[in-house]
Design a protein around this motif. Structure first.
Motif, mmCIF file in Angstrom:
data_model
loop_
_atom_site.group_PDB
_atom_site.id
_atom_site.type_symbol
_atom_site.label_atom_id
_atom_site.label_comp_id
_atom_site.label_asym_id
_atom_site.label_seq_id
_atom_site.Cartn_x
_atom_site.Cartn_y
_atom_site.Cartn_z
ATOM 1 N N SER A 490 0.845 -1.195 0.000
ATOM 2 C CA SER A 490 0.000 0.000 0.000
ATOM 3 C C SER A 490 0.874 1.236 0.000
ATOM 4 N N VAL A 491 0.474 2.237 -0.831
ATOM 5 C CA VAL A 491 1.162 3.527 -0.874
ATOM 6 C C VAL A 491 0.150 4.594 -0.496
ATOM 7 N N GLN A 492 0.467 5.420 0.499
ATOM 8 C CA GLN A 492 -0.436 6.462 0.949
ATOM 9 C C GLN A 492 0.341 7.753 1.170
ATOM 10 N N GLY A 493 -0.406 8.842 1.227
ATOM 11 C CA GLY A 493 0.229 10.134 1.454
ATOM 12 C C GLY A 493 0.388 10.920 0.180
ATOM 13 N N GLU A 494 1.494 11.639 0.049
ATOM 14 C CA GLU A 494 1.695 12.606 -1.019
ATOM 15 C C GLU A 494 2.284 11.961 -2.269
ATOM 16 N N VAL A 495 1.508 11.059 -2.886
ATOM 17 C CA VAL A 495 1.811 10.529 -4.213
ATOM 18 C C VAL A 495 0.584 10.790 -5.092
ATOM 19 N N ARG A 496 0.787 10.717 -6.398
ATOM 20 C CA ARG A 496 -0.311 11.076 -7.296
ATOM 21 C C ARG A 496 -1.419 10.030 -7.333
ATOM 22 N N LYS A 510 11.524 2.257 -4.928
ATOM 23 C CA LYS A 510 11.475 3.124 -6.106
ATOM 24 C C LYS A 510 10.445 2.626 -7.116
ATOM 25 N N ASP A 511 10.366 1.296 -7.295
ATOM 26 C CA ASP A 511 9.400 0.734 -8.243
ATOM 27 C C ASP A 511 7.972 1.106 -7.855
ATOM 28 N N ILE A 512 7.645 0.977 -6.568
ATOM 29 C CA ILE A 512 6.265 1.197 -6.154
ATOM 30 C C ILE A 512 5.894 2.675 -6.206
ATOM 31 N N ILE A 513 6.871 3.567 -5.941
ATOM 32 C CA ILE A 513 6.575 4.998 -6.026
ATOM 33 C C ILE A 513 6.361 5.409 -7.481
ATOM 34 N N LEU A 514 7.102 4.792 -8.395
ATOM 35 C CA LEU A 514 6.860 5.044 -9.817
ATOM 36 C C LEU A 514 5.476 4.556 -10.240
ATOM 37 N N GLN A 515 5.063 3.380 -9.753
ATOM 38 C CA GLN A 515 3.722 2.886 -10.065
ATOM 39 C C GLN A 515 2.648 3.816 -9.516
ATOM 40 N N ALA A 516 2.939 4.468 -8.386
ATOM 41 C CA ALA A 516 1.969 5.380 -7.778
ATOM 42 C C ALA A 516 2.022 6.763 -8.396
ATOM 43 N N GLY A 517 2.758 6.968 -9.468
ATOM 44 C CA GLY A 517 2.770 8.239 -10.170
ATOM 45 C C GLY A 517 3.795 9.225 -9.681
ATOM 46 N N GLY A 518 4.633 8.838 -8.728
ATOM 47 C CA GLY A 518 5.650 9.748 -8.214
ATOM 48 C C GLY A 518 5.100 10.670 -7.145
ATOM 49 N N PHE A 519 6.021 11.514 -6.598
ATOM 50 C CA PHE A 519 5.640 12.437 -5.529
ATOM 51 C C PHE A 519 4.764 13.567 -6.071
ATOM 52 N N PRO A 569 5.683 -8.379 1.204
ATOM 53 C CA PRO A 569 4.221 -8.332 1.152
ATOM 54 C C PRO A 569 3.627 -7.569 2.343
ATOM 55 N N TYR A 570 2.574 -6.816 2.060
ATOM 56 C CA TYR A 570 1.778 -6.061 3.035
ATOM 57 C C TYR A 570 2.509 -4.834 3.586
ATOM 58 N N ASP A 571 3.646 -4.429 2.979
ATOM 59 C CA ASP A 571 4.293 -3.189 3.396
ATOM 60 C C ASP A 571 3.371 -1.999 3.120
ATOM 61 N N ILE A 572 3.426 -1.001 4.011
ATOM 62 C CA ILE A 572 2.671 0.244 3.842
ATOM 63 C C ILE A 572 3.675 1.379 3.768
ATOM 64 N N ILE A 573 3.708 2.065 2.622
ATOM 65 C CA ILE A 573 4.656 3.144 2.394
ATOM 66 C C ILE A 573 3.907 4.466 2.567
ATOM 67 N N THR A 574 4.430 5.351 3.421
ATOM 68 C CA THR A 574 3.804 6.642 3.693
ATOM 69 C C THR A 574 4.752 7.760 3.290
ATOM 70 N N ILE A 575 4.258 8.667 2.432
ATOM 71 C CA ILE A 575 5.015 9.833 1.987
ATOM 72 C C ILE A 575 4.437 11.051 2.711
ATOM 73 N N ARG A 576 5.261 11.704 3.543
ATOM 74 C CA ARG A 576 4.793 12.838 4.334
ATOM 75 C C ARG A 576 4.688 14.104 3.489
ATOM 76 N N ARG A 577 3.958 15.099 4.035
ATOM 77 C CA ARG A 577 3.856 16.416 3.427
ATOM 78 C C ARG A 577 5.030 17.289 3.900
ATOM 79 N N LYS A 578 5.516 18.160 3.038
ATOM 80 C CA LYS A 578 6.612 19.054 3.379
ATOM 81 C C LYS A 578 6.227 19.947 4.562
ATOM 82 N N PRO A 579 7.153 20.175 5.491
ATOM 83 C CA PRO A 579 6.841 21.060 6.620
ATOM 84 C C PRO A 579 6.500 22.470 6.129
ATOM 85 N N GLY A 580 5.390 23.018 6.634
ATOM 86 C CA GLY A 580 4.994 24.377 6.269
ATOM 87 C C GLY A 580 4.352 24.502 4.908
#
Length: 810
Positions: A490-496, A510-519, A569-580
């Protein structure tokens, strides 16, 4: 009324002048060219009124119109026009809603009231539609109207009232139109009288040729002149039809056929025969008409031309059977002596696709009771149905006699034919073998045992299995993917495209972030968090983790191999929002402002005073005391508040909806004190703005409005000398039922103020321009007694009065 209109309608064509004729049609013998569509409704009603007292019956009118060549289609069209006019001029509840108009118009010898269903007020068909052949007479488009425009048939037999056109052309020329006299003769000028009745048109021509060539037309013999004899207007004949829905004597054109006459009479009755209709000529049965020959084969050999004084007799049927179930045309069928079920099956158009054809069930009548008889397919050609038989054709069973099924990890799963000696290995070969992901070590056969219990046979699908198959066996080969969980990350947070993604071996971060459309633009790649499922066999007090958290720091593009970790399997990747990081938000300024429109918030705590400076201040017409802020409520907060209020009201047994309605307001109105805001920027009065806020500054208005429970709700110009009570007086004062102590004033900026009381003194609020004084009304139903309470009190008083009277008597 309908009977009267119908009778007159068929006659009025004899009087109505048609646009195509200059003379009175009543004086002509040709009604072939009549067109009902050219007659207006006013003309129809006019001539109906003129013919009201003539006393002409419908049968006479119909015979007169047909004898003058009026087409049957035009007669039917006329009936429909009359019916429409009658519907317009009569109450709708006295007329049928729908159906064939010809079926309810009065006809000789039939009670039309029986054609109406008195409960549903709908027109019933003339003949039960279940009777085979009824469609010939229930369908008005099938009228078998004789074609009067064809060339004269050579075998046409001439008779009195026929019209002959005799022409001589060539060296000598002459033309005569002659009517055949009741004695059967024609008189040719300068030739004499010739008898032609009873002769065919060809025989009559030869006789006329001989008479004319031997008189003043000798050129006919040597061929220098030619003779033409054709039929003009045809005569009318009278036929009698008995045993029909509309029996009677009919005057029809001499070209009328048997089918046309049967249609005029409405066909056989509910118990009439369709197969043994007798055409009686000269007191002898000339022909037996079988309508089934026409219905089944299109054979019109029985559609013979009628002669004068012919009688059509429709007897009762001798044997009729009922076919139900899976045939293409179920219904009632008439059978003749010697016919078998095979013939009956042809009349019903054969079995339907899903019919059970091995046998049929027949319910028969005996002298005392019913009996059931089974007829096998071998006896279909021998069984002769009896009168009253009910034949039932069942549906084929929803089961297969030779089916086996294979499913799972094979190339062609599905149902296959079971042939003698087929094994499980043979079926796998028919399905083109196992797929690459097949778990072949343990395939299964699901089988239905003799006692209907289910059994399972297991085998190795890689071996050539000798296990013989049985009917309805189901062979299943599992895939290796069916035997394990479906892996995902699962990819959640600030990805497209945040979502769940299928896990595959060697999948990296890197593969999964590319599949999720990048940051996204707000994505903070410097701190990525990976939550991983902990796999352990036991739980201890020392290990309190619920997941393993992996932080990836300082990686902008994940190019570093150390930062690009391998996922599980079942990893959850979270991309945070930039501070401010904050998205730009807009507010709107409306009304008497120098520069109204949209403004983007400049800082996190921008206030009203800041916005007024950016907007250039007020216009000269601005009413500053009426300024307010329109703030939209957040949907999520509204939902939480509503649920909280509902829970509290449930505990307090409060069923009122006023509080809930206030919570569900889409926006709130915040009054603004512009004077304090401008004098003390940043104070509590200087409201901090939020996204979607609207600052509204109205135009100055010098009116004061009075509404609610006053005698005359109105608005008047603002007068500085008037106080609260003066404005109430200007509206006529308080109305009956007004809640005077609850009157309040609503200022232009949305702020409200009520009357304040101290001991016996009342302090009325100050009235300002643009304000509205509102006087609420009392709730009249609050203290009103219910009917039950009034009855209870009355009963108690009555009982008390009885007790008092009894005491006084003592």
């Amino acid at each position: 009324m309908i009977k009267y209109l119908c009778c007159l309608a068929l006659v009025f064509f004899l009087f109505i002048p048609n646009s195509s004729f200059s003379q009175d049609i009543f004086r002509t013998n040709n009604l072939r060219e009549i067109n009902v569509d050219q007659i207006s409704d006013n003309d129809i009603m006019k001539y109906l009124q003129q013919l009201k007292a003539m006393g002409i019956t419908q049968q006479q009118a119909e015979q007169a119109a047909i004898s003058k060549g009026m087409p049957i289609s035009e007669i039917q069209k006329l009936r429909q026009r009359i019916q429409k006019l009658n519907i317009t001029n009569q109450p709708q509840n006295n007329l049928p809603k729908q159906g064939n108009l010809n079926q309810v118009l009065p006809q000789p010898g039939i009670d039309t009231t029986s054609l109406l269903d008195t409960t549903k007020k709908e027109i019933r068909p003339l003949i039960d539609p279940k009777i085979f052949g009824s469609e010939l007479f229930n369908n008005t488009s099938l009228n078998f109207e004789p074609n009067l425009q064809i060339a004269t048939p050579v075998n046409y037999e001439l008779g009195p009232n026929d019209e002959l056109n005799i022409s001589v052309y060539g060296l000598q020329e002459i033309s005569h139109t002659l009517d055949i006299t009741p004695e059967g003769n024609i008189t040719i000028p300068q030739v004499g009288e010739i008898k032609v009745a009873g002769q065919t048109i060809e025989e009559a021509r030869q006789q006329i040729f001989n008479a004319m060539s031997n008189s003043i037309y000798p050129t006919l013999k040597n061929g220098r002149s030619k003779l033409s004899v054709t039929l003009g207007n045809i005569r009318s004949i009278r036929v009698t039809i008995i045993g029909a829905n509309r029996p009677g004597n009919f005057t029809v054109p001499s070209l009328t056929s048997a089918f046309n006459a049967l249609f005029l009479a409405g066909g056989p009755t509910s118990f009439g025969s369709f197969r043994e209709i007798e055409l009686i000529r000269n007191n002898k049965v000339f022909r037996k008409i079988d309508l089934y020959r026409f219905l089944v084969n299109g054979d019109q050999s029985d559609n013979v031309t009628l002669k004068d004084n012919d009688v059509i007799r429709i007897p009762s049927y001798n044997a009729r059977v009922d076919i139900e179930g899976y045939v293409k045309r179920p219904g009632y069928f008439e059978v003749l002596e010697g016919e078998t079920f095979r013939d009956l099956l042809k009349y019903s158009s054969g079995f339907s696709d899903s019919a059970y054809r091995a046998s049929i069930r027949v319910t028969q009548f005996t002298d005392k009771e019913l009996k059931v008889k089974d007829i096998s397919a071998n006896d279909y050609s021998n069984y002769q149905p009896q009168d009253g038989d009910l034949i039932n054709v069942d549906k084929v069973l929803q089961r297969f006699s030779n089916r086996v099924i294979i499913s799972g990890a094979v190339f062609r799963p599905g149902a296959y034919e079971l042939v003698p000696g087929m094994t499980a290995g043979d079926l796998i070969k028919k399905a083109d073998g196992l797929t690459e992901d097949a778990y072949a070590g343990r395939a299964q056969i699901f089988r239905l045992n003799e006692d209907l219990s289910k059994g399972i046979l297991s085998f190795n699908a890689l071996d050539v299995s000798p296990i013989p198959l049985k009917r309805e066996d189901s062979l299943v080969v599992k895939s290796i993917f069916d035997l394990r969980d479906e892996y995902y990350v699962s990819v959640q947070g600030e990805v497209r495209k945040p979502d769940f993604y299928a896990y595959s071996d060697s999948l990296t971060l890197k593969d999964i972030i590319l599949q999720a459309g990048g940051f996204t633009d707000a994505g903070y790649a410097q701190n990525i968090e990976v939550a991983r499922l902990i796999s352990r066999d036991t739980v201890t007090n020392q290990d309190v983790r619920s997941s393993e958290i992996i932080n990836i720091n300082g990686s902008d593009d994940l190019s570093s191999q150390g930062k690009n970790i391998q996922l599980k399997p079942y990893d959850i990747i979270t991309i945070r929002r930039k501070p401010g990081y904050a998205e730009m938000q807009s507010i709107k300024v409306i009304g008497e402002i120098q520069h109204p429109g949209l403004y983007v918030l400049e800082k996190r705590e921008e206030r009203v005073s800041d916005l007024l400076k950016r907007a250039g201040g007020f216009t000269p017409e601005a009413y500053k005391e009426g300024a307010f802020l329109k703030r939209y409520n957040d949907d999520t907060i509204m939902t939480i508040r509503r649920q909280t209020i509902e829970n509290i009201q449930q505990q307090l047994n409060d069923s009122t909806t006023q509080v809930t309605n206030n919570i569900e307001r889409r926006f709130d109105q915040i009054p603004l004190n512009i004077a304090k805001i401008l004098s003390s920027p940043g104070s509590a009065e200087d409201v901090v703005l939020k996204a979607r806020d609207e600052l509204i500054v109205p135009k100055y208005t010098a009116e004061v409005k009075m509404s609610g429970s006053v005698l005359f709700p109105t608005q008047i110009p603002y007068d500085q000398k008037y106080d609260f009570k003066d404005y109430i007086s200007s509206a006529g004062g308080f109305a009956d039922g007004a809640r005077k102590n609850k009157a309040y004033i609503l200022y232009a900026n949305g702020k409200a103020q009520t009357i304040k009381k101290f001991l016996f003194f009342k302090n009325y609020p100050t009235v300002k321009p643009g304000a509205e004084i509102i006087v609420p009304a009392k709730d009249e139903t609050k203290n009103r007694l219910t009917t039950g309470e009034i009855i209870g009190i009355s009963s108690a008083l009555t009982s008390l009065a009885g007790v008092v009277i009894a005491i006084l008597k003592l």
